[in-house]
Motif scaffolding. Sequence first.
Motif, PDB file in Angstrom:
ATOM      1  N   SER A  73     -56.931  33.657  14.981  1.00  0.00           N
ATOM      2  CA  SER A  73     -55.546  33.932  14.619  1.00  0.00           C
ATOM      3  C   SER A  73     -55.121  35.329  15.059  1.00  0.00           C
TER       4      SER A  73
ATOM      5  N   ARG B  43     -47.395  33.196  15.304  1.00  0.00           N
ATOM      6  CA  ARG B  43     -48.361  34.265  15.067  1.00  0.00           C
ATOM      7  C   ARG B  43     -48.107  35.367  16.083  1.00  0.00           C
TER       8      ARG B  43
ATOM      9  N   THR C 271     -50.814  41.937  12.318  1.00  0.00           N
ATOM     10  CA  THR C 271     -50.672  40.512  12.611  1.00  0.00           C
ATOM     11  C   THR C 271     -49.684  39.895  11.636  1.00  0.00           C
TER      12      THR C 271
ATOM     13  N   LEU D  82     -48.002  36.145  10.437  1.00  0.00           N
ATOM     14  CA  LEU D  82     -48.081  34.684  10.448  1.00  0.00           C
ATOM     15  C   LEU D  82     -46.905  34.126   9.661  1.00  0.00           C
TER      16      LEU D  82
END
Length: 692
Positions: free
Chosen positions: A120, A277, A305, A307
């Motif tokens: 991810s 993402r 990051t 999401l």
Amino acid sequence: MMKPWCLTSLALLATPTLAEETLQALFGSEQSVTIATGRAHASRTAPAVATVITADDIRRGGFRSVVEALRLVPGFHQGLTSDYGANLAVRGFSSLGSGNLLVLLDGVAQTDWIFGHPFSVLGTIPLEVIERLEVTRGPGSSVFGADAFSGVINVITRDRVEQGQLTLGGGSDATAEARLLAGDATGDRALVLSAQATTSAGHRPTIGRDQLSVIDAGLGTTFSRAPSTVETDQRDLGVLLKGRLGATRALARLSRTHEALGAGVLGVIDPTGVRTRETVEGHLAHTLPFNPRFGMTLRLEGAQTRLTLAEATWLPDSALVPEGVRFDSGAEQETWRLRADGRYAAGPRHFISAGLAYEQLHYRLDALEWLGLTDLETRARSGLGTGTTVGLGTGLAAQLSALVTALSAAATPTETAGRRHLYSAYVQDEWWPAPKWSLTWGARLDDYTGIDQQISPRAVLVWTPEPDWTLKLLYGEGFRVPTVLETQGGLLPTYQANSALQAERLRTVELAVQFQPRPALSLGLNVFRHETVDQIRLQNRGFYAEPENVGRQVGEGFEFEWRWAIARRWLWRGWYAYQANVDETTGADAGYSPHHRLYASLQSQWGRTFVNLQGLYVGDRARVAEDARAEAPGYGQLDLLVRHDLTRRVSLQLDVRNLLNANLLEASPGTSLPQDLPLAGRLYYAALELRF
């Protein structure tokens, strides 16, 4: 908290300049790996069971992502989640799509602290910038810490570009791709730029039954859209910039992915849901070579990051719920890490490596918002469907009311935020007591906020009785820290968090034998046995699932590899892997991972034309204990790649996947979906490569 001695011990860290030429003179020239201890080793004598996948292997295999290239690693099974995301199982372990793996980018952990998926954070890495992949099987927490549970993957990028490259490709399912590699190097200065953009409509498989089909069968409703084709379209972007100035190195990158949700993150056909993402990351490293025996590398690493799940479906539009029931959720993590790694040459055959690190994680979970749940609640209470023509029976109305109550409780009206701190220290001692023997041992201490301290030891004995024989005896321990999803929830409405979770641990003993009777032939066999402690398992609570430290899994198996240059124009390589794991909690097979897997590749070079015929066999496999379905059937796939160099600077490549157009089914993981996942039929992909 980390003890004061950890800070003062920094003065003892050092780095030698290791002469790999000595080992290569003894064992022959071969690739080196750094993933075993953080220091370069000849791959055959490295204190680990390691696989090296070169840029040439990736090109000749026709692989278009890091995940696809892992087909070359024995013991790695490339499964799928119900939303058609990657779900790697390693030697019988799989967890929320991760297989309890740690992924590194140039030695920097790509940890997804929120959801736990190893790819991810990594996202899209432009293929042309990858110099090689180094992969180890078995625990690696003694060097790398958390999530180095069943394996470690290090994606190593190029330090300089000898020749620029532009690749344009496209094929089945409206797939289109462009990749660029460029750079400049002068003396001790180098700059590398790479980019990759991909778009695909996906193969739109047909799903005959989903989770709502099971509910419909019990309640007499028609919520499910099955049978129906599902969306698997995807758009990817990856940009990476890397530079070096003397002893200082820097990296900056962006990765962005936009993908449909296939059969849904909740096992429900999802025509509207989208997952995005995005990762922004930077590294800075500086090496201090104090003298030939002593040195240190200081590193500063940061990444963010994001999401997002938008309009993910729980109930599609229907007569009872005309607007459907969907939800939005999202999360963001920001990590900062400061590291000091050093190595010291205590003697010509004795090396000590050690390091300290501090890491800080900030995370934020968006409010989980329901769309259409209020309407469903109103209809359940009134006992009516659309207008007055669709009535709800008393039993159905009661069931829907209970369901609405459970889903409403999962909603989070406001965002939540938190942080974690990690202090770690490790030491590795490599010693050659005799010319044919080496002993590597070490341990790492990890101190996490809210989690018990973890100590991960390992020991590896390597014996080379003859230049063509190598034997390794390995013992190691690994651990995985619970994710934010597991301890706090907030992302998936049918997932109940458990704040009391502790880390799960793995112990592995392994024997590896490698034999190279001549330069054209190499063979490898490794036998392993492992066992987990406090394994995290999902417990079915009716309308939701809750993780608990209740599992214990014991497994064993072996992996056999070969690489044989049959003649000047022909190469045959492949592997066979077997594993058997038992869930000691139930006494049954641990399920999902195939017991038998076989991969073989026959490659041939005729002048400017290269041909690669690849085959993969995935054997039958048991279901998890909670899944009453019969065993998942095995399947085989044959792929063909043809590459032709028109000139020194121009090449054409044609890749045909599932050459025989077989109807293949990949097992759905756990009980997420009541049917298996159809794989794509025959696919074509062509690419034009320009070098400059």
